[in-house]
Write an enzyme that holds these catalytic residues in place. Sequence first.
Site, mmCIF file in Angstrom:
data_model
loop_
_atom_site.group_PDB
_atom_site.id
_atom_site.type_symbol
_atom_site.label_atom_id
_atom_site.label_comp_id
_atom_site.label_asym_id
_atom_site.label_seq_id
_atom_site.Cartn_x
_atom_site.Cartn_y
_atom_site.Cartn_z
ATOM 1 N N GLU A 1 50.137 43.438 45.061
ATOM 2 C CA GLU A 1 50.150 44.532 44.089
ATOM 3 C C GLU A 1 50.821 45.748 44.746
ATOM 4 O O GLU A 1 50.910 45.827 45.981
ATOM 5 C CB GLU A 1 48.705 44.919 43.715
ATOM 6 N N VAL B 1 41.116 37.924 33.654
ATOM 7 C CA VAL B 1 40.394 37.188 34.701
ATOM 8 C C VAL B 1 41.029 35.819 34.911
ATOM 9 O O VAL B 1 41.123 35.017 33.980
ATOM 10 C CB VAL B 1 38.900 37.009 34.333
ATOM 11 N N GLY C 1 44.042 34.762 35.330
ATOM 12 C CA GLY C 1 45.340 34.475 34.700
ATOM 13 C C GLY C 1 45.290 33.456 33.586
ATOM 14 O O GLY C 1 44.707 33.687 32.527
ATOM 15 N N THR D 1 56.235 41.872 33.909
ATOM 16 C CA THR D 1 56.050 40.426 34.068
ATOM 17 C C THR D 1 55.321 39.822 32.873
ATOM 18 O O THR D 1 55.795 38.864 32.255
ATOM 19 C CB THR D 1 55.234 40.158 35.354
ATOM 20 N N VAL D 2 54.181 40.378 32.522
ATOM 21 C CA VAL D 2 53.349 39.776 31.473
ATOM 22 C C VAL D 2 53.914 40.082 30.085
ATOM 23 O O VAL D 2 54.007 39.186 29.228
ATOM 24 C CB VAL D 2 51.883 40.255 31.587
ATOM 25 N N ASP E 1 40.733 43.897 43.243
ATOM 26 C CA ASP E 1 41.217 43.181 42.044
ATOM 27 C C ASP E 1 40.263 42.032 41.684
ATOM 28 O O ASP E 1 39.860 41.875 40.526
ATOM 29 C CB ASP E 1 42.637 42.649 42.349
ATOM 30 N N LYS F 1 37.444 41.392 38.422
ATOM 31 C CA LYS F 1 37.326 40.162 37.621
ATOM 32 C C LYS F 1 35.882 39.644 37.649
ATOM 33 O O LYS F 1 35.335 39.230 36.619
ATOM 34 C CB LYS F 1 38.296 39.106 38.172
ATOM 35 N N LYS G 1 42.314 44.074 33.978
ATOM 36 C CA LYS G 1 40.944 43.936 34.500
ATOM 37 C C LYS G 1 40.382 45.264 34.998
ATOM 38 O O LYS G 1 39.177 45.514 34.897
ATOM 39 C CB LYS G 1 40.880 42.891 35.627
#
Length: 433
Positions: free
Chosen positions: A197, A139, A141, A19-20, A208, A212, A112
């Site tokens: 996730e 952190v 997005g 995705t990223v 998660d 962060k 993270k």
Amino acid sequence: MSAPAQATPLRLGIAGLGTVGIGVVKIVQRHADLLAARSGRPVVITAVCARDRTKNRDADLSGYAWETDAVALAGRDDVDVFVELMGGHEGAARHATEAALRAGKNVVTANKALLAHHGQELAEMAEAAGAVIRFEAAVAGGIPVIKALTEGLAGNQIRRVMGVMNGTCNYILTRMETAGLPYDTVFEEARQLGYLEADPNLDVGGIDAGHKLAILAAIAFGTRVSFEAVKLEGIGRISIDDIRRAGDMGYKIKLLGVAQMTGRGLEQRMTPCLVPASSPLGQLHGGTNMVVIEGDSVGQIVLRGAGAGEGPTASAVMGDVMDLARGLKLPTFGMPAAQLAAPTPAVTSAPASYYLRLHLLDKPGALAKVATVLGEAGVSISRMRQYGHDDSAAPVLIVTHKTTPEAISLAIAGFPATGVVEGEPVALRIEEL
Ligand code: NAP
Ligand code: HSE
């Protein structure tokens, strides 16, 4: 718009094309001229890496060298910046990040978990090698909160950092409220929508978001990242009843992270809390994130935006890449790693008001017995509401004055002996904003 003809390109090696990673590839391709004009040099991708080369990835990767091993990618001579977008705090992500730093290469990551578990050693490694590790996307997005804390607010003593930093949990809680659906149903919906996730406990267990918070606390308070000291509690025990009843008392339930330096040490918690319904955090719906920062000079600022997704997360990664392209070098957590203090974790939370929900049997003097137990535990009642007796037990809501978590636990332990409280009472902290 273009970079000077002689400018040296900044060459990226991207490990992770999910995705990223694909989001980053798309920005570099779509905005090549803009990036070059803003940084004064071309920003290019030279090599990429993922597990499966045959996967259709919705982007043209034909111009880039392909590596199957992230460590090899990190060591390539034609890579200036290693962009780690694989995830996980061990394995390939850790090994390749360390390899890049040891080779003196700058690293940009959205990971993270990696920073929360190994932030201090990576910061030390980067400094020893004269390299930089940047992690804006790790952190909240797309919200540039790392930049805000490290740069824009660098002249402040930070008093408190708090926020909703897991979009999936906020989606679940607000969907339960608006659709009147129980947790299990909405959890399943979130799974179908692909919000969770691979290990859902990272989201709903608060892990998660805890990662962060630990990263933000390190920057805010100049301490070593100490994820193991974050008090974590997920949203699994939040019922639709509590969401409704909290609403009746003027509150919303959020998975809220709070970090503050107290006289008793560094307090870090990621737990379900009540916030005033009319506050910015109370008004936050769906998968959006919000971070609230309080500094001695600036007062309170509120940052809000998309906490996940291809575009927002890639946007944050590119912010870091652009800093490197412009030659901006900052210490990882806002000050040299050796100066980061080993934090003393606060053993207890600062006093707060609490929301209590109990089911009271329909017996004379029942309310008086509950009030006595609270009084004996040192807990003072601020507001109270009793609903009708449907069967035999009636829901009773109590908002206390400020008290300690220990006093609340003492009161809860005393309820069974009254013989008038049915089932397990619910106690949730109310966070003042
Ligand atoms: P993703 O979609 O699961 O993609 C992970 C990528 O890493 C895949 O391309 C995968 O290869 C590759 N990969 C995994 N293990 C590898 C290995 N050992 N060697 C080489 N490549 C490997 O993950 P993502 O959502 O993009 O997340 C990436 C990072 O960003 C994570 O740290 C995540 O926590 C963070 N992040 C994500 C978001 C978000 O909205 N998704 C938001 C903030 C932060 P294959 O494709 O071949 O399987
Ligand atoms: N799982 C995270 C969330 C996204 O729901 O906010 C990545 O940080």
